[in-house]
Design an enzyme around this catalytic site. Structure first.
Site, PDB file in Angstrom:
ATOM      1  N   PHE A 130       0.796  -1.283  -0.057  1.00 29.44           N
ATOM      2  CA  PHE A 130      -0.021  -0.012  -0.086  1.00 29.44           C
ATOM      3  C   PHE A 130       1.071   1.292   0.001  1.00 29.44           C
ATOM      4  O   PHE A 130       1.996   1.382   0.860  1.00 29.44           O
ATOM      5  CB  PHE A 130      -0.829   0.024   1.379  1.00 29.44           C
ATOM      6  N   ASP A 147       9.453   2.679   1.600  1.00 30.62           N
ATOM      7  CA  ASP A 147       8.189   3.493   2.099  1.00 30.62           C
ATOM      8  C   ASP A 147       8.201   3.103   3.504  1.00 30.62           C
ATOM      9  O   ASP A 147       7.632   2.016   3.974  1.00 30.62           O
ATOM     10  CB  ASP A 147       6.744   2.796   1.515  1.00 30.62           C
ATOM     11  N   LYS A 187       2.676   9.701   8.503  1.00 31.56           N
ATOM     12  CA  LYS A 187       2.015   9.132   9.539  1.00 31.56           C
ATOM     13  C   LYS A 187       2.749   9.624  11.033  1.00 31.56           C
ATOM     14  O   LYS A 187       2.527  10.825  11.394  1.00 31.56           O
ATOM     15  CB  LYS A 187       2.220   7.560   9.514  1.00 31.56           C
TER      16      LYS A 187
HETATM   17  C1  LIG Z   1       3.250   2.142   3.856  1.00 21.38           C
HETATM   18  C2  LIG Z   1       2.072   3.299   3.379  1.00 21.38           C
HETATM   19  N1  LIG Z   1       2.485   4.067   2.506  1.00 21.38           N
HETATM   20  C3  LIG Z   1       1.749   5.164   2.271  1.00 21.38           C
HETATM   21  C4  LIG Z   1       0.498   5.522   2.878  1.00 21.38           C
HETATM   22  C5  LIG Z   1      -0.120   6.568   2.208  1.00 21.38           C
HETATM   23  O1  LIG Z   1      -0.251   7.525   3.285  1.00 21.38           O
HETATM   24  P1  LIG Z   1      -1.132   8.802   3.383  1.00 21.38           P
HETATM   25  O2  LIG Z   1      -2.513   8.227   3.650  1.00 21.38           O
HETATM   26  O3  LIG Z   1      -0.683   9.687   4.661  1.00 21.38           O
HETATM   27  O4  LIG Z   1      -1.215   9.341   2.038  1.00 21.38           O
HETATM   28  C6  LIG Z   1       0.134   4.655   3.914  1.00 21.38           C
HETATM   29  C7  LIG Z   1      -1.164   4.750   4.470  1.00 21.38           C
HETATM   30  O5  LIG Z   1      -1.668   3.961   5.181  1.00 21.38           O
HETATM   31  C8  LIG Z   1       1.093   3.468   4.226  1.00 21.38           C
HETATM   32  O6  LIG Z   1       0.742   2.765   5.126  1.00 21.38           O
END
Ligand SMILES: Cc1ncc(COP(=O)(O)O)c(C=O)c1O
Length: 414
Positions: free
Chosen positions: A153, A238, A267
């Site tokens: 994700f 990520d 986050k």
């Molecule tokens: C690993 C990861 N990358 C990217 C995102 C996307 O982040 P945002 O919701 O702040 O755009 C998330 C959100 O859950 C995530 O867990």
């Protein structure tokens, strides 16, 4: 005149709804992008939150792994108060000090050399992919493809929907931007097979969060990194969910013996305020002025809060605490697993933990937990995820385990 008329009509309709029924009002006013749990939170302190009826909850969702220091942590509140009275927003046309101080801290404690601040995880990942494409154009004969993994994700923008290896997020929006190849997670051979002359990078979550808290083999990231170095392509991590202490080290990559060329954060970085960051090693930092930007990115208010939170996390060895309390939590969950045969797995790192079942009961369990004062997340129809604040205590873990035990016991009787 049009707006006031509409507002008047809306007010009339709202008055017909039962008094203070925020949930009915939300149904009326919002695009339906997700299903909320029927709780209206109005206040929080530490690991506790209260709803509009005054009911208390132990919060093991933590704003979706955001509230690193719990609700309204004094260091963040103080930093916000001070900065709000000093300078809230200035364009990135000018230098501002809080973002430079935050950059110093992030770079000083990571293996990366340069930073770009933005507002969310998706935006950080977009920036990472754009930077990888610049690298491809300038250093790899125009290579632009990025290898991503299944059940990953990476966010909700169109490009990050394409990067995310889950068809349920992709199908409503096909055709998606091209240039992403999804391969099996935890399989280095799949990464190798997908690599071509067109590949500029691989992006992975060290532990997949939204995909269900999927932990790779200990050597997976190392093998992918070696492959990337051999092929001269970028190794991007990520760490939006795993970063800032969540898994028991400041960054999860530290536990896997790797060093990414690009890393994204969001986050937990702001401990509640919206901020994202993309960090890169020197040789990858190829943006030229005008090639990327953000109006709010690096805003003094959020940077001051993030600086205060991050400094607290580092100075007080919060990652060490996460490791200890996370292990305690997992041990307690393991004992629940021995008690209830429909629990199939306990998995996690630090305070990013999942409990999987052999039945699709997660939604029912979330509601049952809410009824007993515990907020948890359904990460899959058959799995719960726990992302409590990093400052959660063993006592609070015991309280959560007590509630989970009761709820699971009830389920066992059906
Ligand atoms: C690993 C990861 N990358 C990217 C995102 C996307 O982040 P945002 O919701 O702040 O755009 C998330 C959100 O859950 C995530 O867990």
């Amino acid at each position: 005149m049009r707006l006031p008329d509409r507002l008047g009509k809306l007010n009339q309709e709202v008055q017909q709804l039962s008094r203070n029924n925020w949930q009915e009002l939300e149904q009326k006013l919002f695009l339906r992008t997700g299903n909320r749990v029927p709780v209206t939170l109005v206040r929080g302190q530490g690991a506790l939150a209260w709803d509009d009826q005054g009911r208390e909850y132990l919060d093991f969702v933590g704003g979706w792994a955001v509230n690193s220091l719990g609700h309204c942590p004094p260091v963040v509140v103080e930093a916000l108060e001070k900065q709000a009275k000093t300078l809230i927003q200035a364009s990135n046309q000018f230098y501002t000090i809080p973002q430079i101080e935050l950059a110093q801290l992030l770079i000083g404690y990571s293996c990366l050399d340069k930073v770009f601040f933005c507002n969310s995880g998706a935006e950080a990942n977009e920036g990472a992919i754009k930077l990888a494409r610049r690298y491809g154009k300038l250093r790899l004969n125009g290579a632009y493809e990025v290898i991503t993994s299944q059940s990953s994700f990476h966010g909700r923008t169109l490009a990050m929907t394409a990067a995310t290896g889950q068809s349920k997020f992709q199908e409503p929006y096909i055709p998606l931007p091209e240039g992403f190849i999804n391969v099996e997670y935890n399989n280095v051979e799949a990464v190798k097979r997908a690599t071509s002359e067109q590949t500029c990078a691989v992006i992975l979550e060290p532990v997949q969060g939204e995909g269900g808290v999927n932990i790779p083999d200990d050597d997976y990231l190392k093998k992918v990194q070696s492959w990337c170095r051999e092929k001269g392509i970028l190794f991007i991590l990520d760490e939006i969910q795993t970063g800032i202490g969540r898994t028991g080290t400041l960054f999860a990559y530290e536990q896997y013996g790797v060093e990414p060329d690009i890393m994204t954060l969001a986050k937990g970085l702001g401990s509640g305020v919206p901020i994202g960051a993309l960090l890169a090693r020197e040789h990858v930092s190829l943006f030229s002025p005008g090639e990327h930007g953000s109006t709010f990115g690096g805003n003094p208010l959020v940077c001051a809060a993030a600086y205060a939170a991050l400094k607290y996390i580092i100075d007080n060895d919060i990652p060490g605490q996460v490791k200890r309390v996370g292990n305690y939590f997992m041990t307690k969950l393991e004992s629940l697993k021995r008690q209830f045969d429909f629990i199939t797995e306990v998995r996690g790192r630090g305070l990013l933990v999942a409990l999987e079942f052999n039945q699709e009961i997660a939604e029912k369990l979330v509601l049952a937990c809410v009824g007993r004062g515990l907020l948890v997340n359904k990460v899959k129809p058959n799995a719960l995820r726990f992302m409590p604040p990093l400052i959660i205590t063993e006592k609070e873990v015991d309280r959560a385990i007590g509630i989970l035990g009761e709820v699971l016991g009830k389920n066992a009787k059906y």
